[in-house]
Design an enzyme around this catalytic site. Structure first.
Site, PDB file in Angstrom:
ATOM      1  CG  HIS A 140      -1.870   1.034   1.375  1.00 36.57           C
ATOM      2  ND1 HIS A 140      -3.062   1.304   1.076  1.00 36.57           N
ATOM      3  CD2 HIS A 140      -1.297   2.430   2.037  1.00 36.57           C
ATOM      4  CE1 HIS A 140      -3.374   2.589   1.564  1.00 36.57           C
ATOM      5  NE2 HIS A 140      -2.195   3.239   2.029  1.00 36.57           N
ATOM      6  CD  GLU A 141       2.028   3.375   3.681  1.00 37.14           C
ATOM      7  OE1 GLU A 141       2.355   4.436   3.161  1.00 37.14           O
ATOM      8  OE2 GLU A 141       1.188   3.161   4.561  1.00 37.14           O
ATOM      9  CG  HIS A 144       0.182   6.165  -0.573  1.00 35.26           C
ATOM     10  ND1 HIS A 144      -0.889   6.982  -0.999  1.00 35.26           N
ATOM     11  CD2 HIS A 144      -0.184   5.530   0.581  1.00 35.26           C
ATOM     12  CE1 HIS A 144      -1.926   6.770  -0.193  1.00 35.26           C
ATOM     13  NE2 HIS A 144      -1.470   6.147   0.713  1.00 35.26           N
ATOM     14  CD  GLU A 227      -4.633   6.617   2.236  1.00 33.02           C
ATOM     15  OE1 GLU A 227      -4.591   5.558   2.656  1.00 33.02           O
ATOM     16  OE2 GLU A 227      -3.762   7.586   2.138  1.00 33.02           O
TER      17      GLU A 227
END
Lengths: 311, 191
Positions: A140-141, A144, A227
């Site tokens: 997930h990071e 980003h 997100e």
């Protein structure tokens, strides 16, 4: 034949809508300023310098404000192994890795591009998550980072910051009554005496306040969409959205148990966290002003992705 | 990653580059002559494993295919070993005496995953060599389409000098990964 997760058209459309509306608000703002013959060159320059500085030092700023320290592969072998494999499978350079000594489980990524990225985790998340859950959070990071969220959000909030600064400094100058001099606005050119100039400034402050308010809501919406996009990115990379769902549940569970004093330390970088450290009330109105979607909404979305992959 | 992709936050995994792995068969001679590396008779391919049920049949078929592959020369039959590591990655370790056959086996595994729509999951293939008493690895990253050496030297340490030397030796034969920060280690490789 196994399915691949493609683009989420609904999400893409909403992202475009938010960006489009922001552009409309910003253009209207600039248009009104031009119409009123107001030069905000100085404020624009100040904000540009601030944002560029923030942009270039985002990694160091975040590391400092969170008391994070960079770690080496020898210190965190498993963490490095997980991130290394994710980087190899997504063909991106290895980011710097930092650890925040905090029992609150959380993670964040920052940096202006993949080459200058920092992935940051708390000691709490390292102890509380299983390796696969940790992998999903790190994916997930890294999403980003891949999506260049720091860059996109910095650009999206440019004129909102200008408007905010205009309102704040306008009020400050307003209190002292002197608008034309010394302030940040090159003065209302071609206008008459002090009285009409004062009225003009009140109008400008009102316009800026409206722009600030509308763009605030739009930027928060954009942040929530990003997100969702990073959650989807994690599912694309790991093919196991259930792992991220499980991790989010664990993180949010212990979030609610940890006292707020501890949470305040991580408040500054809230927008970058995998899960907001500040507790959010239930209900759609609270969510509208939040940087992150609610846990329920994220879990529902991840369940959809899991179903799509298992079909 | 295009501008539009990052504007709407879309992740795309790079397509695996599968056919450059064959370059290893010519590099082997250079490695034998110039660096005194000897093949261990094994190769490994590592990819992201899927949760139970979404993967089992494919793995069974792949193992079956590899074992059938060399029926013409029974003495040379390939042995296949499936290993799941602690990071949730699946290893297929193939052993046999014919180096070309091993590379063909790697190709078979990778192609099988790609045909199933799982090319995204391919991480790397690993060529272990013996150099005197120690093991030296060449790793092929499927997403990068490049090779790089990996020489573990104690606990999470690498012999970087020898890695650089090996990379220089094979740079005519192999596409060597130019970006040193992409020479990702594979600690505890089971090959």
């Amino acid at each position: 034949m196994h399915r691949k997760l493609g683009a989420d058209f609904g999400l893409t459309a909403r992202m475009f809508l938010a960006l489009f509306l922001l552009a409309v608000v910003y253009l209207a703002f600039v248009g009104v300023l031009l119409l009123l013959h107001v030069s905000i060159a100085l404020i624009v320059i100040v904000v540009a310098v601030l944002l560029v500085a923030q942009f270039f030092y985002s990694d160091k700023l975040v590391l400092n404000s969170l008391h994070a320290h960079l770690v080496t592969a020898q210190q965190q072998p498993e963490l490095f192994d997980i991130i290394g494999r994710l980087c190899q499978i997504t063909d991106m350079p290895m980011p710097q890795v930092a650890v925040i000594p905090s029992p609150v489980p959380n993670a964040l990524a920052t940096g202006r591009n993949p080459k200058h990225a920092v992935v940051c985790v708390t000691t709490g998340i390292l102890t509380q998550l299983e390796p696969k859950e940790l992998e999903a959070v790190l994916a997930h990071e890294l999403s980003h980072v891949i999506h260049k969220d720091v860059k996109v959000m910095a650009m999206a909030s440019f004129f909102a910051t200008v408007a905010a600064l205009l309102v704040q400094s306008g009020m400050w100058f307003g209190m002292f009554g002197g608008f034309g001099m010394g302030g940040g606005y090159g003065g209302g050119r071609g206008r008459g005496g002090g009285a009409s100039e004062g009225q003009g400034m009140i109008l400008i402050i009102l316009v800026a306040a409206v722009v600030w308010a509308i763009s605030f809501v739009l930027i928060r919406a954009l942040s929530r969409y990003r997100e969702y996009a990073a959650d989807r990115g994690s599912a694309i990379i790991t093919r196991e959205p259930a792992q991220l769902a499980s991790a989010l549940q664990k993180i949010s569970g212990s979030m609610n148990r940890i006292p707020t004093r501890d949470l305040r330390q991580v408040q500054t970088a809230n927008a970058l966290m995998i899960f907001p450290a500040v507790h959010m009330g239930k209900g759609s109105l609270a969510e509208m002003f939040s940087t992150h979607p609610s846990l329920d909404h994220r879990l529902a979305k991840l369940r959809e992705l899991e179903a799509e992959l298992s079909r | 990653m295009g501008f539009l992709d990052s504007l709407v936050g879309r992740t795309r995994l790079p397509k695996p580059n599968e056919d450059k792995v064959f370059a290893m068969s010519t590099a082997l001679i250079t490695l034998q002559v110039s660096a005194s590396l000897e093949s261990t008779g094994k190769v490994g391919v590592v990819f992201k494993a899927l949760p139970a049920g979404r993967f089992d049949q494919l793995m069974k078929d792949t193992v079956g295919m590899l074992q059938v592959q060399d029926t013409t020369a029974p003495g040379d039959a390939l042995k296949v070993e499936e290993i799941k590591d602690n990071l949730g990655f699946e290893w297929m370790v193939v052993s046999g005496s014919d180096f070309e056959g091993l590379i063909a086996a790697l190709h078979g595994v990778a192609q099988g995953l790609i045909d199933e729509g799982l090319g995204d999951c391919l991480l790397a293939s690993v060529f272990p060599f013996k150099q005197d008493q120690r093991k030296v690895y060449f790793i092929y990253g499927y997403k990068q389409g490049t090779f790089y050496p990996f020489l573990p030297n104690g606990d999470h340490l690498r012999d970087n000098a020898e890695e650089m030397r090996l990379a220089a030796i094979v740079k005519e034969d192999l596409p060597v990964e130019p970006n040193l920060s992409s020479w990702f280690p594979l600690w505890g490789v089971p090959v």
